[in-house]
Design an enzyme around this catalytic site. Structure first.
Site, PDB file in Angstrom:
ATOM      1  N   ILE A   1      33.634 -98.768 -64.076  1.00  0.00           N
ATOM      2  CA  ILE A   1      33.976 -99.884 -63.179  1.00  0.00           C
ATOM      3  C   ILE A   1      32.872-100.940 -63.222  1.00  0.00           C
ATOM      4  O   ILE A   1      33.138-102.145 -63.189  1.00  0.00           O
ATOM      5  CB  ILE A   1      34.212 -99.376 -61.740  1.00  0.00           C
ATOM      6  CG1 ILE A   1      35.225 -98.226 -61.751  1.00  0.00           C
ATOM      7  CG2 ILE A   1      34.736-100.500 -60.848  1.00  0.00           C
ATOM      8  CD1 ILE A   1      35.367 -97.500 -60.427  1.00  0.00           C
TER       9      ILE A   1
ATOM     10  N   SER B   1      22.604 -91.961 -67.832  1.00  0.00           N
ATOM     11  CA  SER B   1      22.942 -90.539 -67.739  1.00  0.00           C
ATOM     12  C   SER B   1      24.426 -90.321 -68.050  1.00  0.00           C
ATOM     13  O   SER B   1      24.827 -89.241 -68.451  1.00  0.00           O
ATOM     14  CB  SER B   1      22.615 -89.993 -66.344  1.00  0.00           C
ATOM     15  OG  SER B   1      23.346 -90.695 -65.360  1.00  0.00           O
TER      16      SER B   1
ATOM     17  N   LEU C   1      17.133 -94.886 -60.255  1.00  0.00           N
ATOM     18  CA  LEU C   1      16.937 -95.395 -58.880  1.00  0.00           C
ATOM     19  C   LEU C   1      16.320 -94.363 -57.943  1.00  0.00           C
ATOM     20  O   LEU C   1      15.962 -94.686 -56.813  1.00  0.00           O
ATOM     21  CB  LEU C   1      18.273 -95.858 -58.300  1.00  0.00           C
ATOM     22  CG  LEU C   1      18.883 -97.104 -58.942  1.00  0.00           C
ATOM     23  CD1 LEU C   1      20.323 -97.271 -58.479  1.00  0.00           C
ATOM     24  CD2 LEU C   1      18.077 -98.340 -58.599  1.00  0.00           C
TER      25      LEU C   1
ATOM     26  N   SER D   1      35.224 -94.628 -51.826  1.00  0.00           N
ATOM     27  CA  SER D   1      36.398 -93.985 -52.417  1.00  0.00           C
ATOM     28  C   SER D   1      37.410 -93.621 -51.338  1.00  0.00           C
ATOM     29  O   SER D   1      37.043 -93.312 -50.197  1.00  0.00           O
ATOM     30  CB  SER D   1      35.935 -92.706 -53.124  1.00  0.00           C
ATOM     31  OG  SER D   1      37.031 -91.902 -53.474  1.00  0.00           O
TER      32      SER D   1
ATOM     33  N   TYR E   1      30.438 -84.460 -53.472  1.00  0.00           N
ATOM     34  CA  TYR E   1      30.607 -85.826 -53.981  1.00  0.00           C
ATOM     35  C   TYR E   1      31.248 -86.712 -52.899  1.00  0.00           C
ATOM     36  O   TYR E   1      30.745 -87.788 -52.569  1.00  0.00           O
ATOM     37  CB  TYR E   1      31.482 -85.830 -55.254  1.00  0.00           C
ATOM     38  CG  TYR E   1      32.135 -87.157 -55.505  1.00  0.00           C
ATOM     39  CD1 TYR E   1      31.396 -88.219 -56.015  1.00  0.00           C
ATOM     40  CD2 TYR E   1      33.487 -87.387 -55.190  1.00  0.00           C
ATOM     41  CE1 TYR E   1      31.980 -89.463 -56.194  1.00  0.00           C
ATOM     42  CE2 TYR E   1      34.076 -88.613 -55.368  1.00  0.00           C
ATOM     43  CZ  TYR E   1      33.318 -89.655 -55.875  1.00  0.00           C
ATOM     44  OH  TYR E   1      33.902 -90.884 -56.043  1.00  0.00           O
TER      45      TYR E   1
ATOM     46  N   LYS F   1      29.841 -90.118 -50.377  1.00  0.00           N
ATOM     47  CA  LYS F   1      30.468 -91.415 -50.110  1.00  0.00           C
ATOM     48  C   LYS F   1      30.543 -91.653 -48.596  1.00  0.00           C
ATOM     49  O   LYS F   1      30.285 -92.753 -48.110  1.00  0.00           O
ATOM     50  CB  LYS F   1      31.867 -91.483 -50.745  1.00  0.00           C
ATOM     51  CG  LYS F   1      31.856 -91.500 -52.262  1.00  0.00           C
ATOM     52  CD  LYS F   1      31.127 -92.717 -52.827  1.00  0.00           C
ATOM     53  CE  LYS F   1      30.964 -92.677 -54.334  1.00  0.00           C
ATOM     54  NZ  LYS F   1      30.065 -93.710 -54.867  1.00  0.00           N
TER      55      LYS F   1
ATOM     56  N   ASN G   1      42.832 -94.929 -57.252  1.00  0.00           N
ATOM     57  CA  ASN G   1      42.534 -94.322 -58.566  1.00  0.00           C
ATOM     58  C   ASN G   1      42.377 -95.380 -59.657  1.00  0.00           C
ATOM     59  O   ASN G   1      43.371 -95.881 -60.175  1.00  0.00           O
ATOM     60  CB  ASN G   1      43.633 -93.326 -58.943  1.00  0.00           C
ATOM     61  CG  ASN G   1      43.586 -92.068 -58.107  1.00  0.00           C
ATOM     62  OD1 ASN G   1      43.612 -92.139 -56.887  1.00  0.00           O
ATOM     63  ND2 ASN G   1      43.486 -90.928 -58.749  1.00  0.00           N
TER      64      ASN G   1
ATOM     65  N   GLY H   1      42.116 -78.243 -54.095  1.00  0.00           N
ATOM     66  CA  GLY H   1      41.467 -79.442 -53.555  1.00  0.00           C
ATOM     67  C   GLY H   1      42.286 -80.715 -53.686  1.00  0.00           C
ATOM     68  O   GLY H   1      41.918 -81.738 -53.114  1.00  0.00           O
TER      69      GLY H   1
HETATM   70  C1  UD1 Z   1      39.604 -87.672 -58.331  1.00  0.00           C
HETATM   71  C2  UD1 Z   1      38.687 -87.109 -57.290  1.00  0.00           C
HETATM   72  C3  UD1 Z   1      38.283 -88.216 -56.341  1.00  0.00           C
HETATM   73  C4  UD1 Z   1      37.604 -89.312 -57.114  1.00  0.00           C
HETATM   74  C5  UD1 Z   1      38.527 -89.808 -58.213  1.00  0.00           C
HETATM   75  C6  UD1 Z   1      37.781 -90.750 -59.103  1.00  0.00           C
HETATM   76  C7  UD1 Z   1      39.348 -84.770 -57.039  1.00  0.00           C
HETATM   77  C8  UD1 Z   1      39.960 -83.760 -56.150  1.00  0.00           C
HETATM   78  N1  UD1 Z   1      39.344 -86.026 -56.589  1.00  0.00           N
HETATM   79  O1  UD1 Z   1      40.780 -88.159 -57.698  1.00  0.00           O
HETATM   80  O2  UD1 Z   1      37.394 -87.712 -55.378  1.00  0.00           O
HETATM   81  O3  UD1 Z   1      37.272 -90.370 -56.255  1.00  0.00           O
HETATM   82  O4  UD1 Z   1      38.962 -88.722 -59.026  1.00  0.00           O
HETATM   83  O5  UD1 Z   1      38.615 -91.213 -60.111  1.00  0.00           O
HETATM   84  O6  UD1 Z   1      38.876 -84.464 -58.101  1.00  0.00           O
HETATM   85  N2  UD1 Z   1      46.215 -84.326 -62.836  1.00  0.00           N
HETATM   86  C9  UD1 Z   1      46.962 -83.503 -63.643  1.00  0.00           C
HETATM   87  N3  UD1 Z   1      46.416 -83.044 -64.811  1.00  0.00           N
HETATM   88  C10 UD1 Z   1      45.146 -83.373 -65.197  1.00  0.00           C
HETATM   89  C11 UD1 Z   1      44.379 -84.228 -64.370  1.00  0.00           C
HETATM   90  C12 UD1 Z   1      44.942 -84.659 -63.187  1.00  0.00           C
HETATM   91  O7  UD1 Z   1      48.118 -83.169 -63.335  1.00  0.00           O
HETATM   92  O8  UD1 Z   1      44.702 -82.908 -66.269  1.00  0.00           O
HETATM   93  C13 UD1 Z   1      46.796 -84.825 -61.577  1.00  0.00           C
HETATM   94  C14 UD1 Z   1      46.051 -84.398 -60.335  1.00  0.00           C
HETATM   95  O9  UD1 Z   1      46.534 -83.202 -59.844  1.00  0.00           O
HETATM   96  C15 UD1 Z   1      46.328 -85.573 -59.411  1.00  0.00           C
HETATM   97  C16 UD1 Z   1      46.476 -86.779 -60.356  1.00  0.00           C
HETATM   98  O10 UD1 Z   1      46.732 -86.225 -61.633  1.00  0.00           O
HETATM   99  O11 UD1 Z   1      47.545 -85.398 -58.772  1.00  0.00           O
HETATM  100  C17 UD1 Z   1      45.240 -87.633 -60.401  1.00  0.00           C
HETATM  101  O12 UD1 Z   1      44.134 -86.819 -60.663  1.00  0.00           O
HETATM  102  P1  UD1 Z   1      42.681 -87.405 -60.975  1.00  0.00           P
HETATM  103  O13 UD1 Z   1      42.782 -88.448 -62.025  1.00  0.00           O
HETATM  104  O14 UD1 Z   1      41.768 -86.254 -61.211  1.00  0.00           O
HETATM  105  O15 UD1 Z   1      42.282 -88.185 -59.642  1.00  0.00           O
HETATM  106  P2  UD1 Z   1      42.194 -87.646 -58.115  1.00  0.00           P
HETATM  107  O16 UD1 Z   1      42.227 -86.193 -58.056  1.00  0.00           O
HETATM  108  O17 UD1 Z   1      43.202 -88.389 -57.336  1.00  0.00           O
END
Ligand code: UD1
Length: 338
Positions: free
Chosen positions: A12, A34, A59, A125, A150, A154, A180, A298
């Site tokens: 970002i 990193s 930092l 977030s 994490y 925030k 997202n 989660g």
């Molecule tokens: C995740 C983090 C969130 C963070 C954000 C940053 C978690 C629980 N949350 O959000 O704290 O701010 O990333 O971008 O990790 N999915 C699949 N298959 C995959 C990967 C994801 O089905 O291989 C699904 C997940 O179940 C979810 C959606 O895709 O429903 C989005 O997932 P992801 O991109 O990891 O974002 P978040 O979980 O919403």
């Protein structure tokens, strides 16, 4: 006018540096490399025609932060992205996350309160809402107990900034709660560069399509949603970057209503995992290999933004849709593997 972007070589951050330079700001980037490469500077330069200043700096080293602000005493605004962001890693190594994400924030603020009229934008977030009780999620929705260290950094980060604004009237700040972020710059010069196996959906999709991964696992199709998969608000990173410039200008032009404000940044539209896959297949013409597997611990069922405050108060609105985001992500994946 000189603006500091910490973590400015990240996903970002780099898109935000482009938008800042596009409207004429001088940018200085701090990044500890990193989770980013110095090559990102070339991508930014190719798009904007201007190479931003860059300093490799951690930092967490307070003396170095102090020294940096001595040397750059003309910085008028700071956009702070630099942080660790892997949810799973934060569960395994919470102290790393608390040290990294919070000490860096404190050291930056310590320098800023020494200045007159400092403006600070914080990368927060939607994770602070957890599973919200009502959709869409407004800024007034309660902040729930964080699911991970994490997420907690925030929440605590927002509190640190709010408390500091109360105590030091030199400081004004905006926390931006992203939904997202996905996609890449349309030029395919910059984009997301996950290290190792991607945890997030969109890079996992594009890496599967390009052949780096065998198969995408869709984490659960038995959720109480129309197609059974989780719903998120996927926002194009270029829209998100533009929101940072607008938020910064709000502070620099003294248009803010309070010295500490919070805005959601999303499209207001929820998309299911299957809809994201469909969008990718549509814009790329590729068939994605995926299978439904069990739920990921989660995960919240659904999260999408109420955008009224950002639209009306900030004067910002997402302009790009999911198809455009998926196409740009795909162009980027193809470019970096070619
Ligand atoms: C995740 C983090 C969130 C963070 C954000 C940053 C978690 C629980 N949350 O959000 O704290 O701010 O990333 O971008 O990790 N999915 C699949 N298959 C995959 C990967 C994801 O089905 O291989 C699904 C997940 O179940 C979810 C959606 O895709 O429903 C989005 O997932 P992801 O991109 O990891 O974002 P978040 O979980 O919403």
């Amino acid at each position: 006018m000189k603006i500091l972007v910490t973590g400015g070589l990240g996903f970002i951050g780099s898109h935000t540096v482009v938008e800042l330079q596009n409207v004429g700001y001088d940018v200085v980037i701090i990044d500890d490399l990193s989770n980013a490469s110095e090559k990102v500077l070339d991508g930014i330069t190719a798009i904007t025609g201007k190479k931003p200043l860059f300093e490799k700096l951690n930092l967490r080293e307070r003396n170095k932060v102090e020294d940096f602000f001595h040397r750059h005493n003309d910085i008028e605004g700071v956009i702070h992205f630099a942080a660790s962001k892997a949810v799973g890693e934060s569960v395994e190594n919470p102290l790393l996350y608390y040290e990294n994400n919070l000490s860096s924030l404190v050291y930056l603020l310590k320098e800023l309160v020494k200045k007159k009229g400092a403006s600070f934008i914080f990368s927060s977030s939607c994770t602070v809402y957890g599973q919200a009780d009502a959709m869409p999620i407004t800024e007034n929705a309660p902040v729930k107990n964080a699911e991970s260290p994490y997420g907690n950094t925030k929440q605590i980060g927002e509190e640190i900034i709010s408390d500091t604004c109360k105590a030091h009237e030199e400081l004004q700040a905006i926390a931006l709660r992203y939904f997202n972020p996905v996609g890449a710059h349309e030029s395919a010069e910059i984009g997301e560069l996950p290290i190792g196996i991607p945890q997030n959906l969109v890079p996992f999709i594009t890496q599967t399509a390009i052949g780096l991964r065998d198969q995408l696992s869709v984490f659960g199709d038995d959720y109480p949603t129309p197609d059974g998969t989780c719903i998120r608000d996927y926002i194009h990173v270029v829209d998100l970057a533009k929101a940072h410039v607008i938020a910064l200008q709000r502070l620099l032009n003294k248009k803010n209503k309070q010295r500490y404000e919070v805005f959601n940044l999303g499209t207001g539209r929820g998309s299911s995992v299957l809809e994201v896959i469909k969008s990718f297949e549509h814009v790329s013409g590729e068939k994605l290999n995926y299978k439904i597997t069990g739920r990921r611990p989660g995960d919240v069922i659904s999260a999408y933004a109420d955008t009224v405050k950002a639209n009306e108060e900030l004067g910002w609105k997402a302009e790009l849709d999911l198809d455009e985001a998926m196409l740009s992500a795909w162009k980027w994946e193809q470019k970096i593997r070619s």
